[in-house]
Write a protein that holds these residues in place. Structure first.
Motif, mmCIF file in Angstrom:
data_model
loop_
_atom_site.group_PDB
_atom_site.id
_atom_site.type_symbol
_atom_site.label_atom_id
_atom_site.label_comp_id
_atom_site.label_asym_id
_atom_site.label_seq_id
_atom_site.Cartn_x
_atom_site.Cartn_y
_atom_site.Cartn_z
ATOM 1 N N PHE A 38 0.794 -1.082 0.038
ATOM 2 C CA PHE A 38 -0.193 0.020 -0.080
ATOM 3 C C PHE A 38 0.702 1.282 0.068
ATOM 4 C CE2 PHE A 38 -2.696 -3.330 2.432
ATOM 5 C CZ PHE A 38 -3.519 -3.469 1.342
ATOM 6 N N ALA A 39 2.125 1.402 0.304
ATOM 7 C CA ALA A 39 2.693 2.661 0.361
ATOM 8 C C ALA A 39 3.980 2.666 -0.703
ATOM 9 C CB ALA A 39 3.552 2.617 1.544
ATOM 10 N N GLY A 40 4.314 1.538 -1.168
ATOM 11 C CA GLY A 40 5.401 1.484 -2.397
ATOM 12 C C GLY A 40 6.682 0.743 -1.867
ATOM 13 N N PRO A 41 7.407 0.479 -2.654
ATOM 14 C CA PRO A 41 8.669 -0.307 -2.473
ATOM 15 C C PRO A 41 9.563 0.403 -1.689
ATOM 16 C CG PRO A 41 8.886 0.233 -4.852
ATOM 17 C CD PRO A 41 7.524 0.881 -4.086
ATOM 18 N N VAL A 42 10.112 1.597 -1.631
ATOM 19 C CA VAL A 42 11.047 2.308 -0.914
ATOM 20 C C VAL A 42 10.634 2.230 0.583
ATOM 21 C CG1 VAL A 42 12.451 4.238 -0.550
ATOM 22 C CG2 VAL A 42 11.751 3.535 -2.825
ATOM 23 N N PRO A 43 9.554 2.744 0.952
ATOM 24 C CA PRO A 43 9.385 2.468 2.538
ATOM 25 C C PRO A 43 9.131 1.086 2.951
ATOM 26 C CG PRO A 43 7.618 3.794 1.275
ATOM 27 C CD PRO A 43 8.469 3.304 0.429
ATOM 28 N N ALA A 44 8.817 0.159 2.065
ATOM 29 C CA ALA A 44 8.639 -1.179 2.482
ATOM 30 C C ALA A 44 10.178 -1.816 2.624
ATOM 31 C CB ALA A 44 8.047 -2.142 1.385
ATOM 32 N N ALA A 45 11.037 -1.648 1.660
ATOM 33 C CA ALA A 45 12.321 -2.022 1.696
ATOM 34 C C ALA A 45 13.181 -1.396 3.081
ATOM 35 C CB ALA A 45 12.912 -1.645 0.658
ATOM 36 N N ALA A 46 12.788 -0.279 3.132
ATOM 37 C CA ALA A 46 13.496 0.481 4.503
ATOM 38 C C ALA A 46 12.800 -0.255 5.938
ATOM 39 C CB ALA A 46 12.809 1.912 4.439
ATOM 40 N N ALA A 47 11.699 -0.723 5.854
ATOM 41 C CA ALA A 47 10.848 -1.246 7.186
ATOM 42 C C ALA A 47 11.441 -2.729 7.278
ATOM 43 C CB ALA A 47 9.616 -1.153 7.032
ATOM 44 N N GLU A 48 11.432 -3.179 6.037
ATOM 45 C CA GLU A 48 11.964 -4.661 6.186
ATOM 46 C C GLU A 48 13.552 -4.789 6.468
ATOM 47 O OE1 GLU A 48 10.256 -7.493 5.571
ATOM 48 O OE2 GLU A 48 8.548 -6.841 4.130
ATOM 49 N N GLY A 49 14.412 -3.841 6.043
ATOM 50 C CA GLY A 49 15.763 -3.733 6.452
ATOM 51 C C GLY A 49 15.947 -3.372 7.566
ATOM 52 N N ALA A 50 15.140 -2.340 8.295
ATOM 53 C CA ALA A 50 15.290 -2.083 9.767
ATOM 54 C C ALA A 50 14.828 -3.291 10.477
ATOM 55 C CB ALA A 50 14.427 -0.998 9.950
ATOM 56 N N LEU A 51 13.675 -4.076 10.323
ATOM 57 C CA LEU A 51 13.400 -5.244 11.112
ATOM 58 C C LEU A 51 14.483 -6.285 10.871
ATOM 59 C CD1 LEU A 51 9.478 -5.450 10.291
ATOM 60 C CD2 LEU A 51 10.527 -5.375 12.502
ATOM 61 N N LEU A 52 14.918 -6.395 9.727
ATOM 62 C CA LEU A 52 15.997 -7.555 9.549
ATOM 63 C C LEU A 52 17.281 -7.229 10.667
ATOM 64 C CD1 LEU A 52 17.219 -9.956 8.098
ATOM 65 C CD2 LEU A 52 18.006 -8.674 6.611
ATOM 66 N N LEU A 53 17.546 -6.010 10.603
ATOM 67 C CA LEU A 53 18.804 -5.573 11.617
ATOM 68 C C LEU A 53 18.377 -5.894 12.943
ATOM 69 C CD1 LEU A 53 20.176 -2.586 9.819
ATOM 70 C CD2 LEU A 53 21.211 -4.823 9.962
ATOM 71 N N ILE A 54 16.915 -5.466 13.379
ATOM 72 C CA ILE A 54 16.670 -5.589 14.896
ATOM 73 C C ILE A 54 16.465 -7.048 15.291
ATOM 74 C CG2 ILE A 54 14.559 -5.071 16.423
ATOM 75 C CD1 ILE A 54 13.922 -2.411 14.677
ATOM 76 N N LEU A 55 15.758 -7.786 14.301
ATOM 77 C CA LEU A 55 15.756 -9.199 14.630
ATOM 78 C C LEU A 55 17.117 -10.054 14.802
ATOM 79 C CD1 LEU A 55 13.082 -10.342 11.991
ATOM 80 C CD2 LEU A 55 12.823 -10.669 14.604
ATOM 81 N N LEU A 56 18.000 -9.685 13.941
ATOM 82 C CA LEU A 56 19.440 -10.325 14.064
ATOM 83 C C LEU A 56 19.956 -9.865 15.295
ATOM 84 C CD1 LEU A 56 20.240 -10.487 10.297
ATOM 85 C CD2 LEU A 56 19.485 -12.303 11.770
ATOM 86 N N VAL A 57 19.938 -8.569 15.489
ATOM 87 C CA VAL A 57 20.650 -8.204 17.006
ATOM 88 C C VAL A 57 19.972 -8.886 18.088
ATOM 89 C CG1 VAL A 57 20.981 -6.117 18.536
ATOM 90 C CG2 VAL A 57 21.568 -5.876 16.084
ATOM 91 N N HIS A 58 18.804 -8.945 18.060
ATOM 92 C CA HIS A 58 17.761 -9.486 19.113
ATOM 93 C C HIS A 58 18.340 -11.152 19.400
ATOM 94 C CE1 HIS A 58 13.782 -9.676 21.550
ATOM 95 N NE2 HIS A 58 14.929 -10.289 22.339
#
Lengths: 258, 82
Positions: A38-58
């Motif tokens: 619903f918002a486009g590829p750039v916000p989605a890639a940013a959100a997924e990238g941030a979540l990936l980093l948070i998940l892996l640090v956790h």
């Protein structure tokens, strides 16, 4: 005590904050997938990238019990970043190019997270597995004409048709079952018991939010739930993977798919 | 449609898809990979044996993302060389 009763007992012993954290990550990943739709590829890639980093640090600094689940959840951002980063015009080539890194992630993750049973596709020879695979394939072939179909893969020759079918079978059916039912559901089960089926299916359905058809998304969510239940019951992903592959080939290649 | 092939990836891959959007997405993927590699190296020296073992498990993300990085960068280099 049966195996599933033991797993449920283990799940009950896991602390509530650990389960809440995993639930929050599942919700955040569903939201990130919704961004792609619903918002486009750039916000989605940013959100997924941030979540990936948070998940892996956790995963690295967190406690042992939920660590495996957190690592398995990281496969969703890997899948989305691969698909967004490697978008190409040819759909068959796209499935192979963007699917190959995800398939590699599945193989490496199954070893690292000590879930090697995920890759035991030879269990297809069990009657409980191939019966359901063939049955689901036949049902999909019968139901496909009733669906509102738009060709997703349009091969121009028999060789092209065979290659497209193979790519769709591996990088749609097989890959998605290994990721969602094999690794994610398998890693969540010791933590949340039977809820692992619903959580993995919520993530699976979220990746279909951007399919352009609400009916198709709902249909795939129901199919994913059935696959999850079957995988949990039989302790094997082989039948569901082949069934999903056959459904994908029927819907996306031979008859065109939504 | 599938988990990989969505309306967004279809639009991104189309010839008429915005080059700026594709570049932005590619840059984000590369940034994530770089951040991961830097954090991995920084953490390796600081953490206990169990944590270090988990860091070595992160190959299941860094290797695939490296492939994506190659897939993003190589076509652009080829374009530049033409």
């Amino acid at each position: 005590m049966s195996e599933s009763a033991v797993i449920n007992d283990l799940a009950l012993r896991v602390s509530r904050p650990a389960r809440a954290a995993v639930g929050a990550y599942v919700a955040a990943l569903v939201a990130a997938e919704a961004l792609a739709a619903f918002a486009g590829p750039v916000p989605a890639a940013a959100a997924e990238g941030a979540l990936l980093l948070i998940l892996l640090v956790h995963y690295v600094v967190g406690a042992g019990r939920e660590a495996r689940a957190l690592a398995a959840l990281a496969l969703v951002p890997v899948l989305r970043l691969s698909s967004l980063g490697l978008a190409t015009r040819d759909h068959v080539a796209f499935l192979v190019i963007s699917g190959a890194p995800v398939l590699l992630a599945v193989v490496l993750a199954a070893r690292a997270l000590e879930l090697p049973g995920v890759l035991a596709l030879r269990e297809l020879r069990l009657r409980s597995q191939w019966h359901v695979a063939v049955g689901v394939g036949i049902v999909a072939a019968l139901a496909a004409p009733a669906l509102d179909v738009v060709p997703a893969v349009d091969p121009h020759s028999r060789v092209g048709l065979a290659l497209a079918a193979l790519a769709v079978f591996v990088f749609v059916g097989l890959l998605e079952e290994l990721v969602f039912r094999g690794l994610i559901q398998g890693a969540l089960e010791p933590l949340v018991g039977a809820w692992s089926v619903a959580a993995a299916d919520a993530l699976f359905a979220a990746t279909y939010l951007d399919s352009g058809s609400a009916a198709y998304t709902i249909g795939m969510a129901a199919f994913g739930l059935a696959c999850g239940w079957w995988v949990r019951r039989t302790r094997s992903v082989a039948g569901a993977a082949v069934a999903h592959g056959l459904v994908a080939v029927v819907l996306l290649v031979s008859l065109g798919g939504s | 449609m599938s988990a990989l092939l969505t309306e967004t990836t279809r639009a991104l891959g189309a010839a008429s898809g915005s080059a700026a959007t594709r570049t932005a997405v590619g840059a984000l993927v590369i940034a994530v990979l770089l951040l991961m590699l830097v954090a991995q190296e920084m953490a390796r020296a600081e953490l206990s044996e169990e944590r270090t073992r988990r860091i070595s498990h992160l190959r299941f993300v860094t290797v695939p993302l490296t492939l994506v990085f190659v897939g993003v960068v190589v076509p652009r280099i080829v374009d530049l060389l033409r």
